[in-house]
Every structure is written in structure tokens, then in C-alpha cells.
Design a protein around this motif. Structure first.
Motif, PDB file in Angstrom:
ATOM      1  N   TRP A 297       0.824  -1.219   0.000  1.00 45.01           N
ATOM      2  CA  TRP A 297       0.000   0.000   0.000  1.00 45.01           C
ATOM      3  C   TRP A 297       0.862   1.275   0.000  1.00 45.01           C
ATOM      4  O   TRP A 297       0.849   2.084   0.897  1.00 45.01           O
ATOM      5  N   SER A 298       1.614   1.417  -1.078  1.00 42.33           N
ATOM      6  CA  SER A 298       2.480   2.594  -1.214  1.00 42.33           C
ATOM      7  C   SER A 298       2.643   2.934  -2.686  1.00 42.33           C
ATOM      8  O   SER A 298       2.809   2.044  -3.525  1.00 42.33           O
ATOM      9  N   ILE A 299       2.594   4.232  -3.008  1.00 42.15           N
ATOM     10  CA  ILE A 299       2.740   4.683  -4.382  1.00 42.15           C
ATOM     11  C   ILE A 299       4.104   4.302  -4.946  1.00 42.15           C
ATOM     12  O   ILE A 299       4.281   4.198  -6.166  1.00 42.15           O
ATOM     13  N   MET A 317      -4.348   4.733  -5.352  1.00 45.52           N
ATOM     14  CA  MET A 317      -3.576   5.525  -4.390  1.00 45.52           C
ATOM     15  C   MET A 317      -4.075   6.970  -4.329  1.00 45.52           C
ATOM     16  O   MET A 317      -4.145   7.583  -3.262  1.00 45.52           O
ATOM     17  N   ASP A 320      -7.190   7.054  -2.426  1.00 45.70           N
ATOM     18  CA  ASP A 320      -6.827   6.881  -1.023  1.00 45.70           C
ATOM     19  C   ASP A 320      -6.394   8.229  -0.413  1.00 45.70           C
ATOM     20  O   ASP A 320      -6.778   8.562   0.716  1.00 45.70           O
TER      21      ASP A 320
END
Length: 546
Positions: A297-299, A317, A320
Motif C-alpha cells: 500500500w504505497s505509491i 492511491m 486513497d
């Protein structure tokens, strides 16, 4: 110019609302008027303007419940009383309908002579819970009577005839409020003794909300075009308006939830892209990489993805980030609300941690949703047909309904307590039933087409393998009965579950109702036809003539 016009309409709506409120309150303390009060409440709800009168409706039905308890309503209108009470979350006993039977245990033949009474009985029976045999019998009786009447053309009144045909096609329990309003407004207008103020308010209210919906569609369309999804992700279904329809009808039906409605519509659109990626396009190895990126869960994960997956991940993202910004904004509202009563630093810190917690709740559900898809991809890759229990455990989650509910709680413009999220994460029976309706109805109408290519086993294939069944038509009937059982569970939990407020239970039920619209006889979402196109136009384009 448009703003001035809408302001004038809203002023007229305000006047009409006050007239209707007075009518509701005038009948509260007069038991002779309670049947008329129930008819008024029923009309308000079916005309799609209950959001104007939530307080008054709650007060009215509470007073009726206090006056008659769970079984003491006498005389005309028993079925209407029963349905409205249960719809509002009051438990009233199905034993009330024992008076409808003769000494031999059969339903009285005289009931067949009262067409409106039959219709009300038919609609009331759909509020049944598991084990309520008398309501199962009453449904069989009333449906058979209505089918005979419709088949033999025994009606001279075209209005009542149309009402019977509509009821047999789809009972009130399964109708979405906004679509019922669209259908019921012209029907109500043809009634001889309709309430003129109520009818005008329904039309004006419909058009006002439609105007808001148009603005919201414009906003999310700009978002969709910014990513040029049809060009950049050509294998996926381009269904933004249909996803907005899903959000509007199934999640946020009331006008005040504009921000949440647009956010959840975009979430639905993203789920559709993800569904088509896992279900039909991505290779197994590519899906493993995408799943791992979701877990992190990270760009920063975007560079390691296959080219065609990068845009989907970026969209996710970005959405989010919007959620976090929205929660910060909501925190500021809460701070402003409580600043006079407590220490501002404490409030800021509390809101910060609450917002982080809400955000974590939503990402947790997204990860669970993606894991379920990855398990389906694994089954397909290995040509594995799971047991019924394994299938339900995974595919009920892959419907996305649990994630959508979490997202809807987070994107709501008012405060949702952490306990509501914890309730959702416990996978309560009402949520499981709604997910079950989604999965079963989807599989019933799509499995034949999907099995023409390599695809994860549907509930049909799983049952056929586990129980050595061969007749598909029998299984359609079997799983249609399981859908009905799920509705009974929803009815029960809507009344018995006190862990969350009634609007939350109603939202869960509405997601089940969307399936009855989009997947009842075929997959209208994938294969959009004139019926759905015309419905979209009626809901979002064509105003009702006043």
C-alpha cells in the motif's frame, strides 16, 4: 439563473413539507385516524421523500407501536400495519395472521374478494423471518390468487391491474426507494383521492435530487476522463454511470450525502477495473505482483508493476489520498463543533487518531478484498474446484460489498463510530446475507458465459462437483431459494440487531436490492441494454413534469 430557479423550488418544497408534517402530527393521538396515518406514511415512503420526514415518521410509527404492541392491531389494514412496523425495525408478531385462517387451517376464501387486501398481504409476507411458516403459507396463497387474477384478466380497473403485475414482477421489499418513487408517482397521481400537496412535493423533490445527481455525475466524469480509462485500460468495462447508479441507489440514497456518493461511485468503478483484471485479463504471475503491491500500500510500488496495471494502482492511491484529505476536513468540522467544550489540543489529537483509524479500516478491507481475488486466481490457475464452504468464504468477500460498506462509513458526512466498523469486521449475519445475495445472483446468471473461457468455478460448478448433481435448472431453483433465505435473514437482523442504527441496516439491504435490479434475469451491468439505459435516463436526465 438556474440557482435562482432551484432556490424558488426549495422554498416551495419547504412550504409543502410543513403542510405534510402537520397532517402527520394531527393524526398521532387519534386512534380512529391511525389507519389513515399508516396510509400517509406508506405513500411518503413509496413516493421517495421519506428523507424529508424521518423524525415525523419515526414518531408516528413509535406511537402506533406503543398503542398496539406487537399483535393488537384490529380490523382493516393489518397487512399494511405489519409491513410498515417491520420495515421500521419494530418486531410485530406474524401470529397476527392466524385470524386470516379458518378452522381447518386454510386461508379464508373471502380474502380473494378484496384485491387491495390481497396485495397488502402479499407485500407483507416478504417481511418474513426464518421459521415463520404462516408467512410462507400466506405468500403462496396470496401469490397464487394474484397470478390467477392477472392470468384470467379478471380486472376492469387498469390501475389495480398494473399494480398487481408490478408486485408479481418485484415485491416492495426488493424495490429500491428511488426507482419505486419513479414508478409510484404516476400511479399515485391516478388515484382518485390522492393528497395533492404530497404529490407535488414528491415531484419537486425528485427533480431537485435529480439536479444534484447531474452535478455529481459531471464531477466524477471529469475524474474518469482525466485518466482516459477506455483508452488506457481497454479490456475493462467502462461503467462509470452504472457505478454511480449503484452508489446512488444502494449506498447513499439521501441528498445530504453528496461527497460520499461520488467517492463510493468512483470506488465501485475502480472495483470494476480490478475485477476485470483479476477475472479475465491478468496472468497469474502479474496478479501475484499486483497483490503484493496492494499489501504494501504505497505509491512507490507502482514502478514494479506491469505497465497496464500502473494506472489502476495510481488511481487507487490517488483515491486513497482523497479519502485522507476528506477525513482531515471532517476532523476540522468535529474540532469546531467541540472546541467550546473541551481542550482544543486534546480534540485535535483525538480527531487525528480517529481519522487514522478510519483510514486503516478502509485499507484493511481493500486488502481483504484483493486477497479474495488472488485466491480465486489461484483456484483458476490450478484448475481447482473448491467446496461450497471454501467458495462462500472467499467469493462472498470478492463481491466487494464488505469493502464498499467500510468505504461508505468513512466517506459519510457525519460521524460514524468506531464500533460500527468493528461490527462490520465481525462479518455480522446481515452483511453476510447481502454478500450472499450478490454472489448467488451473479453466479446464477453469469456462470454459463464465464465457463466458455477459463474461469474460477462458480457456485453452480462447486455444488455439482461436491454433491454429484447434474441438472443445472434444479440448481437455479435451489440457489434462488437460498437468495430468499438470505432476505429472511436480512429481515430478521434489521429488527433484532441493535449494534448499529437502522439506516446502516437499510444500506446493507439496499445493496441486496441493487442485485435484484441488475442481476435478476441476466447480467445487465456487463451487457447494458435499453432497459437499463432508459432507467438511467429517467433517473438522471428526464425531469418529472409538474
Amino acid at each position: 439563473m438556474e440557482q435562482e430557479y432551484e432556490e424558488g423550488i426549495e422554498k416551495e418544497v419547504g412550504v409543502l413539507k410543513e403542510e405534510v408534517k402537520k397532517e402527520i402530527l394531527a393524526s398521532l393521538n387519534d386512534q380512529i385516524e391511525h389507519l389513515n396515518l399508516l396510509k400517509l406514511v406508506d405513500a411518503i415512503q413509496r413516493l421517495g421523500i421519506a428523507y424529508y420526514f424521518e423524525k415525523e415518521i419515526n414518531q408516528a410509527l413509535q406511537q402506533v407501536f406503543d398503542a398496539y404492541g406487537d399483535h393488537n392491531w384490529n380490523g382493516v389494514g393489518t397487512s399494511l400495519w405489519f409491513r410498515l412496523m417491520r420495515q421500521q425495525g419494530f418486531f410485530v408478531s406474524s401470529d397476527t395472521f392466524k385470524t386470516y385462517k379458518d378452522k381447518d387451517g386454510c386461508f379464508n376464501e373471502s380474502l380473494k374478494n378484496d384485491l387491495q387486501g390481497l396485495l397488502h398481504l402479499y407485500e407483507a409476507t416478504y417481511l418474513r423471518m426464518p421459521g415463520e411458516v404462516i408467512l410462507d403459507d400466506a405468500l403462496d396463497f396470496s401469490r397464487k390468487c394474484l397470478v390467477d387474477i392477472a392470468r384470467n384478466h379478471l380486472l376492469s380497473d387498469p390501475v389495480v391491474s398494473a399494480e398487481i403485475h408490478e408486485a408479481l414482477k418485484q415485491p416492495l421489499l426488493k424495490r429500491l426507494p428511488r426507482i419505486e418513487a419513479l414508478r409510484y408517482i404516476p400511479f399515485y397521481e391516478r388515484e382518485t383521492f390522492h393528497n395533492h400537496s404530497l404529490l407535488k412535493l414528491a415531484k419537486l423533490g425528485f427533480n431537485l435530487l435529480q439536479s444534484l445527481h447531474k452535478k455529481e455525475i459531471f464531477q466524477i466524469s471529469k475524474w474518469w476522463k482525466r485518466y482516459d480509462v477506455p483508452t488506457n485500460i481497454p479490456y475493462a468495462r467502462d461503467r462509470l454511470v452504472e457505478c454511480y447508479l449503484w452508489s446512488t441507489l444502494g449506498v447513499y440514497t439521501d441528498p445530504q450525502y453528496s461527497v460520499g456518493r461520488m467517492w463510493v461511485a468512483r470506488a465501485f468503478a475502480l472495483l470494476t477495473l480490478i475485477d476485470d483484471t483479476y477475472d479475465a485479463y491478468g496472468t497469474y504471475d502479474e496478479l501475484v505482483i499486483f497483490t503484493e503491491a496492494i499489501e504494501r500500500w504505497s505509491i512507490t510500488c507502482v514502478d514494479g508493476l506491469p505497465e497496464y496495471m500502473k494506472l489502476i494502482y495510481q488511481m487507487l492511491m490517488h483515491l486513497d489520498e482523497e479519502m485522507k484529505e476528506f477525513l482531515v476536513g471532517m476532523g476540522k468540522v468535529h474540532q469546531h463543533k467541540y472546541v467550546k467544550e473541551t481542550n482544543i489540543v486534546k480534540v485535535i489529537l483525538l480527531d487525528f487518531f480517529l481519522n487514522i483509524l478510519i483510514w486503516l479500516h478502509v485499507t484493511k478491507q481493500m486488502k481483504e478484498y484483493i486477497r479474495s481475488y488472488m485466491m480465486e486466481a489461484k483456484w483458476k490457475h490450478e484448475s481447482y474446484i473448491p467446496t461450497m464452504e471454501e467458495h462462500a468464504e472467499v467469493t462472498y468477500i470478492s463481491t466487494g460489498y464488505k469493502f464498499v460498506l467500510a468505504a461508505s462509513f468513512a466517506a459519510q458526512d457525519d460521524v460514524i463510530a468506531d464500533e460500527t466498523f468493528q461490527w462490520l469486521f465481525s462479518y455480522p449475519p446481515i452483511v453476510k446475507a447481502s454478500c450472499g445475495i450478490c454472489r448467488l445472483m451473479d453466479d446464477i446468471v453469469t456462470h454459463k458465459k464465464e465457463q466458455e473461457r477459463k474461469h474460477v468455478a462458480s457456485v453452480i460448478e462447486c455444488y455439482m462437483k461436491q454433491f454429484d448433481a447434474t441438472t443445472e435448472q434444479y440448481l437455479y431453483g435451489l440457489f434462488s431459494e437460498k437468495v430468499e433465505d438470505a432476505w429472511k435473514e436480512i429481515n430478521k437482523e434489521s429488527i433484532m440487531c441493535k449494534d448499529v442504527k437502522m439506516p446502516i441496516n437499510r444500506r446493507v439491504a439496499n445493496l441486496g436490492r441493487v442485485m435484484d435490479l441488475l442481476y435478476k434475469d441476466k447480467d445487465h451491468f456487463t451487457y447494458v441494454g435499453d432497459e437499463l439505459i432508459n432507467l438511467v435516463k429517467s433517473l438522471f436526465v428526464n425531469a418529472i413534469i409538474i
